[in-house]
Design an enzyme around this catalytic site. Structure first.
Site, PDB file in Angstrom:
ATOM      1  N   GLU A   1      -7.269   3.109  -6.080  1.00 43.26           N
ATOM      2  CA  GLU A   1      -8.047   2.956  -4.831  1.00 43.26           C
ATOM      3  C   GLU A   1      -9.528   2.773  -5.181  1.00 43.26           C
ATOM      4  O   GLU A   1      -9.983   3.173  -6.262  1.00 43.26           O
ATOM      5  CB  GLU A   1      -7.843   4.208  -3.951  1.00 43.26           C
ATOM      6  N   ARG A   2     -10.268   2.153  -4.264  1.00 41.42           N
ATOM      7  CA  ARG A   2     -11.737   2.085  -4.406  1.00 41.42           C
ATOM      8  C   ARG A   2     -12.268   3.516  -4.541  1.00 41.42           C
ATOM      9  O   ARG A   2     -11.843   4.411  -3.785  1.00 41.42           O
ATOM     10  CB  ARG A   2     -12.291   1.436  -3.127  1.00 41.42           C
ATOM     11  N   HIS A   3     -13.159   3.706  -5.502  1.00 46.74           N
ATOM     12  CA  HIS A   3     -13.739   5.041  -5.661  1.00 46.74           C
ATOM     13  C   HIS A   3     -14.707   5.276  -4.499  1.00 46.74           C
ATOM     14  O   HIS A   3     -15.647   4.509  -4.309  1.00 46.74           O
ATOM     15  CB  HIS A   3     -14.461   5.141  -7.005  1.00 46.74           C
TER      16      HIS A   3
ATOM     17  N   ASN B   1      -4.412  10.939   4.046  1.00 44.63           N
ATOM     18  CA  ASN B   1      -4.408   9.979   5.162  1.00 44.63           C
ATOM     19  C   ASN B   1      -4.112  10.777   6.427  1.00 44.63           C
ATOM     20  O   ASN B   1      -4.747  10.582   7.467  1.00 44.63           O
ATOM     21  CB  ASN B   1      -3.317   8.915   5.018  1.00 44.63           C
TER      22      ASN B   1
ATOM     23  N   ARG C   1      -0.021   9.221  -5.573  1.00 44.78           N
ATOM     24  CA  ARG C   1       0.580   8.716  -4.331  1.00 44.78           C
ATOM     25  C   ARG C   1       1.203   7.329  -4.516  1.00 44.78           C
ATOM     26  O   ARG C   1       2.240   7.021  -3.919  1.00 44.78           O
ATOM     27  CB  ARG C   1      -0.433   8.731  -3.174  1.00 44.78           C
TER      28      ARG C   1
ATOM     29  N   GLU D   1      -1.120  12.898   1.988  1.00 44.63           N
ATOM     30  CA  GLU D   1      -1.526  14.118   2.706  1.00 44.63           C
ATOM     31  C   GLU D   1      -2.939  13.967   3.286  1.00 44.63           C
ATOM     32  O   GLU D   1      -3.220  14.474   4.352  1.00 44.63           O
ATOM     33  CB  GLU D   1      -1.487  15.322   1.753  1.00 44.63           C
TER      34      GLU D   1
ATOM     35  N   HIS E   1      -3.265   0.429  -3.351  1.00 42.75           N
ATOM     36  CA  HIS E   1      -4.034   1.172  -2.344  1.00 42.75           C
ATOM     37  C   HIS E   1      -4.715   0.190  -1.380  1.00 42.75           C
ATOM     38  O   HIS E   1      -4.883  -0.998  -1.715  1.00 42.75           O
ATOM     39  CB  HIS E   1      -5.078   2.031  -3.063  1.00 42.75           C
ATOM     40  N   GLY E   2      -5.154   0.704  -0.235  1.00 43.69           N
ATOM     41  CA  GLY E   2      -5.677  -0.157   0.826  1.00 43.69           C
ATOM     42  C   GLY E   2      -6.762  -1.128   0.347  1.00 43.69           C
ATOM     43  O   GLY E   2      -6.688  -2.338   0.593  1.00 43.69           O
TER      44      GLY E   2
ATOM     45  N   ARG F   1     -16.064  -0.754   5.296  1.00 43.36           N
ATOM     46  CA  ARG F   1     -15.521  -2.113   5.375  1.00 43.36           C
ATOM     47  C   ARG F   1     -16.429  -3.252   4.903  1.00 43.36           C
ATOM     48  O   ARG F   1     -15.937  -4.348   4.665  1.00 43.36           O
ATOM     49  CB  ARG F   1     -15.077  -2.406   6.818  1.00 43.36           C
TER      50      ARG F   1
ATOM     51  N   ARG G   1       0.877  -1.169   0.000  1.00 43.36           N
ATOM     52  CA  ARG G   1       0.000   0.000   0.000  1.00 43.36           C
ATOM     53  C   ARG G   1       0.918   1.224   0.000  1.00 43.36           C
ATOM     54  O   ARG G   1       1.902   1.252   0.752  1.00 43.36           O
ATOM     55  CB  ARG G   1      -0.902   0.008   1.246  1.00 43.36           C
ATOM     56  N   HIS G   2       0.595   2.208  -0.826  1.00 40.14           N
ATOM     57  CA  HIS G   2       1.435   3.423  -0.909  1.00 40.14           C
ATOM     58  C   HIS G   2       1.718   4.009   0.481  1.00 40.14           C
ATOM     59  O   HIS G   2       0.980   3.766   1.440  1.00 40.14           O
ATOM     60  CB  HIS G   2       0.728   4.480  -1.776  1.00 40.14           C
ATOM     61  N   GLY G   3       2.757   4.825   0.565  1.00 34.32           N
ATOM     62  CA  GLY G   3       3.065   5.511   1.820  1.00 34.32           C
ATOM     63  C   GLY G   3       1.936   6.476   2.208  1.00 34.32           C
ATOM     64  O   GLY G   3       1.059   6.789   1.380  1.00 34.32           O
TER      65      GLY G   3
HETATM   66  O1  3PG Z   1      -9.342   6.387   0.061  1.00 35.38           O
HETATM   67  C1  3PG Z   1      -9.108   6.553   1.256  1.00 35.38           C
HETATM   68  O2  3PG Z   1      -9.659   7.429   1.969  1.00 35.38           O
HETATM   69  C2  3PG Z   1      -8.107   5.665   1.949  1.00 35.38           C
HETATM   70  O3  3PG Z   1      -7.045   5.471   1.137  1.00 35.38           O
HETATM   71  C3  3PG Z   1      -8.730   4.354   2.370  1.00 35.38           C
HETATM   72  O4  3PG Z   1      -9.634   4.676   3.330  1.00 35.38           O
HETATM   73  P1  3PG Z   1     -10.349   3.596   4.297  1.00 35.38           P
HETATM   74  O5  3PG Z   1      -9.281   2.940   5.125  1.00 35.38           O
HETATM   75  O6  3PG Z   1     -11.286   4.454   5.100  1.00 35.38           O
HETATM   76  O7  3PG Z   1     -11.087   2.629   3.409  1.00 35.38           O
END
Ligand code: 3PG
Length: 260
Positions: free
Chosen positions: A89-91, A15, A62, A13, A191-192, A117, A8-10
């Site tokens: 990342e998830r949109h 986050n 990022r 700003e 991404h996460g 989640r 997952r990227h570092g």
């Molecule tokens: O897109 C985001 O806000 C984060 O990279 C992931 O956020 P989350 O941990 O709230 O899903």
């Protein structure tokens, strides 16, 4: 043996400032850049981790910044690096740009955690012209490549993790696996939510169990795969710094509940 290193990227700003980010194209924080350096050190230190032969990343800055720092430190800036929106990342739909604590307070814990989640939890969608939709010219380039793979580019307005799995796994199976079948070490800087989607599919994690998985920024994961089946050879993925990963994953889980 083929190996995947997933990162997952570092820290970005946003986050740092506690905002839903998704496809908004923010930069790494100073800490995030340090995490990318540290990731390279972890890979170099550990003798059972291979140096990547090829890299895949998203079209978001990022992840691209993390990739650049990491490959430089590994002295592999020249390896082929493929970029695709399918690793974005998830949109986060209409939540993008909003403070996580404010959303939690406005909609309550259940809805907030459903959006963050639950496997099928899709946030409220963006409008077509929403200033935070995060779609620009960089995504036009992908259309031709996707046609070649027989995939159809449909850029999202908001996504659940399930929708991420659907847009990601064809790319993983068609494009990324081609390199794994050749026994290569593949680095995926993403991404996460995309890390969660990959782990869900690779380890066949249930829809309920995946809601408990949180991914820390900037700590590489190592997965060894069986050469024939391309399935993981052990039943759990391995963080290159397990202690720090545990602490940082817990901070991710608590985002919004505590100010970061
Ligand atoms: O897109 C985001 O806000 C984060 O990279 C992931 O956020 P989350 O941990 O709230 O899903």
């Amino acid at each position: 043996m083929p190996q995947i290193i997933i990162l997952r990227h570092g820290e970005s700003e946003w986050n740092k400032s506690n905002k839903f980010c998704g496809w908004v194209d923010v930069q790494l924080s100073a800490n995030g850049k340090q995490q990318a350096v540290k990731s390279a050190e972890l890979i170099l230190e550990q003798s059972d981790v291979s140096i990547p032969d090829v890299c895949f990343t998203s079209r978001l800055t990022r992840a691209n910044q993390t990739t650049g720092i990491l490959l430089d430190k590994l002295r592999r800036p020249f390896i082929d690096t493929y970029k695709t929106w399918r690793l974005n990342e998830r949109h986060y739909g209409a939540l993008q740009g909003r403070d996580k604590t404010e959303v939690l307070n406005e909609f309550g814990k259940e809805k907030y955690m459903f959006w963050r989640r639950a496997y099928t939890g899709c946030p409220p969608l963006c409008d077509k012209d929403d200033e935070w939709r995060g779609v620009d010219d960089r995504y036009i380039i992908d259309a031709e490549d996707e046609a070649k793979m027989g995939l159809k580019e449909e850029l999202p307005y908001g996504e659940s993790l399930q929708m991420v799995v659907s847009r990601l796994i064809p790319y993983y199976n068609v494009v990324i696996s081609e390199h794994l079948r050749k026994g290569r070490t593949v680095l995926i800087v993403t991404h996460g939510s995309v890390v969660r989607a990959l782990l869900k599919v690779l380890y066949d994690i249930s829809d309920d169990a995946i809601s408990e998985v949180n991914i820390p920024n900037g700590i590489p994961i190592k997965i060894n795969l069986d050469q024939d089946t391309l399935k993981p050879v052990s039943d759990k993925w391995v963080y290159l710094d397990p202690e720090r990963a545990k602490v940082e994953a817990e901070k991710v889980r608590l985002q919004g509940f505590t100010k970061v």
